[in-house]
Design a protein around this motif. Structure first.
Motif, PDB file in Angstrom:
ATOM      1  N   LEU A   1     -90.422  -6.747  34.473  1.00  0.00           N
ATOM      2  CA  LEU A   1     -91.219  -5.577  34.816  1.00  0.00           C
ATOM      3  C   LEU A   1     -90.419  -4.594  35.668  1.00  0.00           C
ATOM      4  O   LEU A   1     -90.426  -3.389  35.412  1.00  0.00           O
ATOM      5  CB  LEU A   1     -92.499  -6.010  35.548  1.00  0.00           C
ATOM      6  CG  LEU A   1     -93.484  -4.912  35.924  1.00  0.00           C
ATOM      7  CD1 LEU A   1     -93.989  -4.208  34.675  1.00  0.00           C
ATOM      8  CD2 LEU A   1     -94.643  -5.480  36.708  1.00  0.00           C
ATOM      9  N   SER A   2     -89.688  -5.088  36.654  1.00  0.00           N
ATOM     10  CA  SER A   2     -88.930  -4.186  37.525  1.00  0.00           C
ATOM     11  C   SER A   2     -87.765  -3.542  36.773  1.00  0.00           C
ATOM     12  O   SER A   2     -87.458  -2.368  36.985  1.00  0.00           O
ATOM     13  CB  SER A   2     -88.430  -4.915  38.767  1.00  0.00           C
ATOM     14  OG  SER A   2     -87.484  -5.902  38.418  1.00  0.00           O
ATOM     15  N   ARG A   3     -87.135  -4.259  35.867  1.00  0.00           N
ATOM     16  CA  ARG A   3     -86.023  -3.684  35.099  1.00  0.00           C
ATOM     17  C   ARG A   3     -86.515  -2.582  34.171  1.00  0.00           C
ATOM     18  O   ARG A   3     -85.893  -1.519  34.062  1.00  0.00           O
ATOM     19  CB  ARG A   3     -85.310  -4.770  34.301  1.00  0.00           C
ATOM     20  CG  ARG A   3     -84.506  -5.708  35.219  1.00  0.00           C
ATOM     21  CD  ARG A   3     -83.863  -6.813  34.467  1.00  0.00           C
ATOM     22  NE  ARG A   3     -82.741  -6.301  33.671  1.00  0.00           N
ATOM     23  CZ  ARG A   3     -82.018  -7.074  32.867  1.00  0.00           C
ATOM     24  NH1 ARG A   3     -82.300  -8.355  32.756  1.00  0.00           N
ATOM     25  NH2 ARG A   3     -81.032  -6.570  32.179  1.00  0.00           N
ATOM     26  N   ILE A   4     -87.636  -2.824  33.500  1.00  0.00           N
ATOM     27  CA  ILE A   4     -88.194  -1.797  32.613  1.00  0.00           C
ATOM     28  C   ILE A   4     -88.669  -0.610  33.430  1.00  0.00           C
ATOM     29  O   ILE A   4     -88.479   0.548  33.045  1.00  0.00           O
ATOM     30  CB  ILE A   4     -89.332  -2.384  31.751  1.00  0.00           C
ATOM     31  CG1 ILE A   4     -88.795  -3.414  30.777  1.00  0.00           C
ATOM     32  CG2 ILE A   4     -90.079  -1.287  31.011  1.00  0.00           C
ATOM     33  CD1 ILE A   4     -87.820  -2.860  29.751  1.00  0.00           C
ATOM     34  N   ASP A   5     -89.271  -0.868  34.578  1.00  0.00           N
ATOM     35  CA  ASP A   5     -89.731   0.219  35.439  1.00  0.00           C
ATOM     36  C   ASP A   5     -88.558   1.095  35.882  1.00  0.00           C
ATOM     37  O   ASP A   5     -88.666   2.316  35.920  1.00  0.00           O
ATOM     38  CB  ASP A   5     -90.482  -0.350  36.648  1.00  0.00           C
ATOM     39  CG  ASP A   5     -91.182   0.743  37.425  1.00  0.00           C
ATOM     40  OD1 ASP A   5     -91.884   1.557  36.788  1.00  0.00           O
ATOM     41  OD2 ASP A   5     -91.017   0.794  38.665  1.00  0.00           O
ATOM     42  N   LYS A   6     -87.425   0.487  36.196  1.00  0.00           N
ATOM     43  CA  LYS A   6     -86.235   1.259  36.583  1.00  0.00           C
ATOM     44  C   LYS A   6     -85.733   2.098  35.409  1.00  0.00           C
ATOM     45  O   LYS A   6     -85.333   3.251  35.597  1.00  0.00           O
ATOM     46  CB  LYS A   6     -85.127   0.327  37.065  1.00  0.00           C
ATOM     47  CG  LYS A   6     -85.378  -0.260  38.428  1.00  0.00           C
ATOM     48  CD  LYS A   6     -84.263  -1.214  38.813  1.00  0.00           C
ATOM     49  CE  LYS A   6     -84.601  -1.950  40.092  1.00  0.00           C
ATOM     50  NZ  LYS A   6     -83.589  -2.962  40.430  1.00  0.00           N
ATOM     51  N   LEU A   7     -85.745   1.524  34.211  1.00  0.00           N
ATOM     52  CA  LEU A   7     -85.323   2.291  33.034  1.00  0.00           C
ATOM     53  C   LEU A   7     -86.237   3.489  32.795  1.00  0.00           C
ATOM     54  O   LEU A   7     -85.774   4.587  32.468  1.00  0.00           O
ATOM     55  CB  LEU A   7     -85.327   1.402  31.791  1.00  0.00           C
ATOM     56  CG  LEU A   7     -84.179   0.424  31.616  1.00  0.00           C
ATOM     57  CD1 LEU A   7     -84.418  -0.431  30.392  1.00  0.00           C
ATOM     58  CD2 LEU A   7     -82.876   1.170  31.492  1.00  0.00           C
ATOM     59  N   ILE A   8     -87.522   3.264  32.940  1.00  0.00           N
ATOM     60  CA  ILE A   8     -88.494   4.346  32.730  1.00  0.00           C
ATOM     61  C   ILE A   8     -88.299   5.440  33.769  1.00  0.00           C
ATOM     62  O   ILE A   8     -88.285   6.628  33.442  1.00  0.00           O
ATOM     63  CB  ILE A   8     -89.930   3.790  32.754  1.00  0.00           C
ATOM     64  CG1 ILE A   8     -90.179   2.964  31.496  1.00  0.00           C
ATOM     65  CG2 ILE A   8     -90.958   4.902  32.874  1.00  0.00           C
ATOM     66  CD1 ILE A   8     -91.475   2.195  31.496  1.00  0.00           C
ATOM     67  N   ALA A   9     -88.120   5.035  35.021  1.00  0.00           N
ATOM     68  CA  ALA A   9     -87.921   6.025  36.081  1.00  0.00           C
ATOM     69  C   ALA A   9     -86.614   6.783  35.897  1.00  0.00           C
ATOM     70  O   ALA A   9     -86.559   8.003  36.104  1.00  0.00           O
ATOM     71  CB  ALA A   9     -87.944   5.332  37.439  1.00  0.00           C
ATOM     72  N   ALA A  10     -85.560   6.099  35.489  1.00  0.00           N
ATOM     73  CA  ALA A  10     -84.265   6.751  35.315  1.00  0.00           C
ATOM     74  C   ALA A  10     -84.298   7.778  34.177  1.00  0.00           C
ATOM     75  O   ALA A  10     -83.534   8.746  34.202  1.00  0.00           O
ATOM     76  CB  ALA A  10     -83.189   5.707  35.025  1.00  0.00           C
TER      77      ALA A  10
END
Length: 177
Positions: free
Chosen positions: A97-106
């Protein structure tokens, strides 16, 4: 018989128009002739030419958008083929979840995320269901490329075409390798 009646009616109407036309002043006759010449041109321009031109412009824009999408798809396919050959998975840091969230934010896609929901699998490993509101095809393909570069497996993917240049993307991202 019917044609003969129509012909007689047409001749009577023509005589009435000619009589009325000859009663007009020369200036009024010229204006009427000018209107008779210009009216078909106006009807042609606004009734046929402009709608055809608008449709042509719309089709050209759709063609341009489709060509851009095809170019993006070719680029993504080439990259995926190359990365399959030389894949060295990154070290997993953080939860899925945190890795996907970082990708989405980036990629500035946070406002387009419709749902991001963890789902436990039958094997006990965590998966992530992700769906987006309509977003441009280019953004969707760049996001998929980023997910692939992170070494995250996409178990299911559904991409629906929306209005010109937009897609609705749904993913089920598998457990971390």
């Amino acid at each position: 018989m019917v044609i003969k009646q129509w012909r007689e009616q047409w001749l009577l109407l023509q005589e009435a128009w000619q009589a009325r036309y000859h009663q007009l002043q020369p200036r009024e006759q010229r204006m009427l002739l000018f209107a008779a010449l210009i009216l078909p041109l106006i009807l042609f321009w606004f009734g046929l030419w402009l709608p055809l031109q608008d449709r042509h412009d719309q089709l050209m824009q759709t063609l341009k958008t489709s060509q851009q999408q095809a170019d993006e798809a070719v680029m993504l396919a080439k990259h995926l083929q190359q990365s399959d050959r030389q894949r060295t998975p990154e070290v997993a840091t953080g939860s899925l979840l945190s890795r996907i969230d970082k990708l989405i934010a980036a990629r500035h896609l946070r406002q387009t995320v419709k749902q991001m929901k963890p789902q436990p699998g039958m094997d006990g490993k965590q998966r992530l269901r992700l769906s987006f509101k309509p977003l441009t095809y280019a953004k969707a393909s760049r996001f998929l490329l980023a997910v692939e570069q992170q070494g995250l497996p996409i178990e299911q993917m559904k991409m629906e075409r929306q209005e010109s240049g937009y897609v609705r993307l749904q993913l089920l991202i598998g457990p971390l390798p």
